[in-house]
Write an enzyme that holds these catalytic residues in place. Structure first.
Site, PDB file in Angstrom:
ATOM      1  N   ILE A   1       4.850  -1.147   2.998  1.00  0.00           N
ATOM      2  CA  ILE A   1       4.585   0.273   2.773  1.00  0.00           C
ATOM      3  C   ILE A   1       5.374   0.720   1.549  1.00  0.00           C
ATOM      4  O   ILE A   1       6.604   0.637   1.523  1.00  0.00           O
ATOM      5  CB  ILE A   1       4.987   1.114   4.003  1.00  0.00           C
ATOM      6  CG1 ILE A   1       4.098   0.760   5.213  1.00  0.00           C
ATOM      7  CG2 ILE A   1       4.910   2.608   3.685  1.00  0.00           C
ATOM      8  CD1 ILE A   1       2.627   1.114   5.044  1.00  0.00           C
ATOM      9  N   LYS A   2       4.645   1.187   0.534  1.00  0.00           N
ATOM     10  CA  LYS A   2       5.300   1.629  -0.703  1.00  0.00           C
ATOM     11  C   LYS A   2       5.693   3.101  -0.601  1.00  0.00           C
ATOM     12  O   LYS A   2       4.886   3.946  -0.230  1.00  0.00           O
ATOM     13  CB  LYS A   2       4.369   1.441  -1.906  1.00  0.00           C
ATOM     14  CG  LYS A   2       4.298   0.026  -2.411  1.00  0.00           C
ATOM     15  CD  LYS A   2       3.387  -0.090  -3.620  1.00  0.00           C
ATOM     16  CE  LYS A   2       4.097   0.222  -4.906  1.00  0.00           C
ATOM     17  NZ  LYS A   2       3.218  -0.024  -6.080  1.00  0.00           N
ATOM     18  N   LEU A   3       6.931   3.364  -0.953  1.00  0.00           N
ATOM     19  CA  LEU A   3       7.481   4.720  -0.935  1.00  0.00           C
ATOM     20  C   LEU A   3       8.232   4.965  -2.233  1.00  0.00           C
ATOM     21  O   LEU A   3       8.907   4.061  -2.744  1.00  0.00           O
ATOM     22  CB  LEU A   3       8.456   4.884   0.237  1.00  0.00           C
ATOM     23  CG  LEU A   3       7.876   4.761   1.647  1.00  0.00           C
ATOM     24  CD1 LEU A   3       8.938   4.254   2.610  1.00  0.00           C
ATOM     25  CD2 LEU A   3       7.333   6.110   2.110  1.00  0.00           C
TER      26      LEU A   3
ATOM     27  N   THR B   1       0.853  -1.189   0.000  1.00  0.00           N
ATOM     28  CA  THR B   1       0.000   0.000   0.000  1.00  0.00           C
ATOM     29  C   THR B   1       0.888   1.237   0.000  1.00  0.00           C
ATOM     30  O   THR B   1       1.821   1.340   0.792  1.00  0.00           O
ATOM     31  CB  THR B   1      -0.939   0.002   1.222  1.00  0.00           C
ATOM     32  OG1 THR B   1      -1.808  -1.129   1.140  1.00  0.00           O
ATOM     33  CG2 THR B   1      -1.772   1.270   1.280  1.00  0.00           C
TER      34      THR B   1
END
EC number: 2.2.1.2
Length: 317
Positions: free
Chosen positions: A131-133, A95
């Protein structure tokens, strides 16, 4: 006789690049990835209407501020769709942090904490979440901090070797080097319209990164992303993971052509050298026109789709 998708599953972890629940049920990937563009696409489907209504209703209970309500509703929607997905796949859901925070390390960390908390409320442990960054310097530093807290990260919009090196040195759990968007850039710049899979600059980029990671003993997972054709996928067979759109998953399942292992982990043979500092990272990015342009474009496009999603959510307020 097995098809190419079945053969690929034997050597590479297959991930679905979609927010479409029905596609995920059909292709049975191990993990799934979403981004603002995919969430927007899902949100525009009739079957997700109740998710939007529920996200907005929840957001209204959290704040009286109209702008904050929309931000909260966007986060809630992302987590709700992610929860649906993670209840289907055996592995993880990725996400994404709001692309507008790509140059703000602290704000990215805070958004990650918020997403993890929302998943926890939904009964999903952080071990099921990535966690997508964006792979900016600030995004990589946010990931470095989060990894130390036990929150695993997926560094996306990765186009350069410098980005890959910095991610590994930061201890990122996983990177998503983009294959097709690199090819797009070279096609536009050179006018060359056809590339053999082995000569595809996106394929060559991921191959170089994969080999560097394995040779230097980095544990960061390499997940090739953004594919334009199945030739790019089969040329990266053996990569740790590949995240693939439903259309290309369908093509692979309809092909019975033989599949050869292209990438192999032969073990660490080299000690990592001096890590990149911020100045060196920014210089390397500056010297790579493709990576600079595609990273900026990717952030702009994801931010634009986030705004479109928020506009859609406003219609439910």
């Amino acid at each position: 006789m097995s098809n190419q998708l079945q053969a690929l599953r034997d050597i590479t972890t297959v991930v679905a690049d979609t927010g479409d629940i029905e596609a995920i049920k059909k292709y049975q990937p191990v993990d799934a990835t979403t981004n603002p563009s995919l969430l927007l696409k899902a949100a525009e489907m009739e079957q997700y209407r109740s998710h939007l209504e529920n996200a907005v209703a929840w957001a209204k209970e959290q704040s009286d501020d109209a702008d904050q309500q929309i931000i909260d509703a966007g986060d809630k929607l992302a987590v709700t769709i992610g929860t649906d997905i993670v209840n289907i796949v055996p592995g993880r859901i990725s996400t994404e942090v709001d692309a507008r925070l790509s140059f703000d390390t602290q704000a990215s960390i805070e958004k990650a904490h918020k997403l993890i908390a929302l998943y926890k409320e939904a009964g999903i442990d952080k071990s099921r979440i990535l966690i997508k960054l964006a792979s900016t310097w600030e995004g990589i530093k946010a990931a470095e901090h989060l990894e130390k807290e036990g929150i695993n990260c997926n560094l996306t919009l990765l186009f350069s070797f410098a980005q890959a090196q910095a991610c590994a040195e930061a201890g990122a759990y996983l990177i998503s080097p983009f294959v097709g968007r690199i090819l797009d850039w070279y096609k536009a710049k050179t006018g060359k319209t056809e590339y053999a899979a082995s000569e595809d600059p996106g394929v060559q980029s991921v191959t170089k990164i994969y080999n560097y990671y394995k040779e230097h003993g980095y544990k960061t997972v390499v997940m090739g992303a953004s594919f334009r054709n199945i030739g790019e996928i089969t040329e990266l067979a053996g990569c740790d993971r590949l995240t693939i759109s439903p259309g290309l998953l369908e093509e692979l399942s309809n092909s019975d052509a033989p599949l050869e292992v292209k990438l192999k982990d032969t073990g660490a043979t080299t000690t990592p050298g001096k890590p990149l500092d911020e100045a060196a990272f920014r210089w390397e990015m500056n010297q790579d026109a493709m990576a600079t342009e595609k990273l900026s474009e990717g952030i702009r496009n994801f931010a634009a789709d986030q705004v479109k999603l928020e506009t859609l959510l406003k219609s439910y307020v």
